[in-house]
Enzyme design. Sequence first.
Site, PDB file in Angstrom:
ATOM      1  N   TYR A  79      13.996 -45.955 -29.625  1.00 58.54           N
ATOM      2  CA  TYR A  79      13.239 -44.692 -29.494  1.00 58.54           C
ATOM      3  C   TYR A  79      12.424 -44.423 -30.766  1.00 58.54           C
ATOM      4  CZ  TYR A  79      12.247 -40.180 -27.315  1.00 58.54           C
ATOM      5  OH  TYR A  79      11.623 -39.098 -26.718  1.00 58.54           O
TER       6      TYR A  79
ATOM      7  N   LYS B  20      10.125 -36.079 -31.932  1.00 55.66           N
ATOM      8  CA  LYS B  20      10.865 -35.078 -31.135  1.00 55.66           C
ATOM      9  C   LYS B  20      11.646 -34.121 -32.046  1.00 55.66           C
ATOM     10  CE  LYS B  20       9.756 -36.253 -26.883  1.00 55.66           C
ATOM     11  NZ  LYS B  20       8.692 -35.472 -26.217  1.00 55.66           N
TER      12      LYS B  20
END
Length: 259
Positions: free
Chosen positions: A159, A166
């Site tokens: 990720y 995020k």
Amino acid sequence: MGLMSGKRGLVTGIANDHSFAYSIAQSLLREGAQCCFTHLPGEKMERRCRGAVEKLGVANPWIVSMDAGSDADLDNVFARLGAECGSIDFLVHSIAFADKDWLKEGKFTSTPRNVYTQAMDISAYTYAAMANRAAALMPNGGSMVALSYYGAEKAVPGYNVMGVAKAALEATNRYLALELGQRNIRVNTISGGPLKTLSAMAVGGFGDILDWVEKKAPLRRNIAGSDVGDASLFLLSDLARGVTGQVLYVDNGYSIVGL
Ligand SMILES: NC(=O)c1ccc[n+]([C@@H]2O[C@H](COP(=O)([O-])OP(=O)(O)OC[C@H]3O[C@@H](n4cnc5c(N)ncnc54)[C@H](O)[C@@H]3O)[C@@H](O)[C@H]2O)c1
């Protein structure tokens, strides 16, 4: 009377009928909301977005092209929204981007500057950029929702830079909530479980994440888009009138598991 009767707003991020934004719009429309939409520039993007919006059953949809990385595009969308629709009540930020070449296990440390800053720009800064413009169209208050993922707080292999973006998005959510609360505008984020969408497929090892979550989440399944759709509906409706600055987990409980 639906929960969203008389409410109007902007939904960004419908790439196709698998997008989280599609399910969010579906829940909002079901409860009587009026939705306007944006798509990434380009004929193919417009065709895909229009096809999905048609599937949602919206007659004569308001759909405008917007690259959120362009201030001119953002200005154009919100100016047109104000001129053609007047005030709005909600905003859905369901967009993110990072170069997929760097979303692979073992590829975080060497992330180039331009890849890092682009991910932060499109996936985090744009929540503030859109919130600022949307708030100007919310004289009577309103509600906003963005989409995050567990990789914001834990290091999820593959990720990578998107997790950093995020984390910034979740912090942006809190600062927006703090300032916009004085104008009766609520700002929240949903941390959604993994869902097979176009963006998700760019994350290396995504299939393994789905298998793992299905085995380990307390509810022993992966989420459906409609789970996030209905949770967004709650946050955007008056039912959540006392809720702002939060990250709501819609992940079948995966985030509470220690082992
Ligand atoms: N799918 C998952 O597993 C998952 C989990 C948690 C959170 N999310 C988040 O949900 C949100 C929606 O993603 P999705 O999974 O529905 O995928 P998706 O590919 O269907 O949607 C992503 C959207 O971002 C838009 N976008 C990308 N760059 C843009 C730009 N410069 N300007 C304007 N729009 C741009 C795309 O056009 C697309 O509509 C994203 O923020 C994503 O990070 C996804």
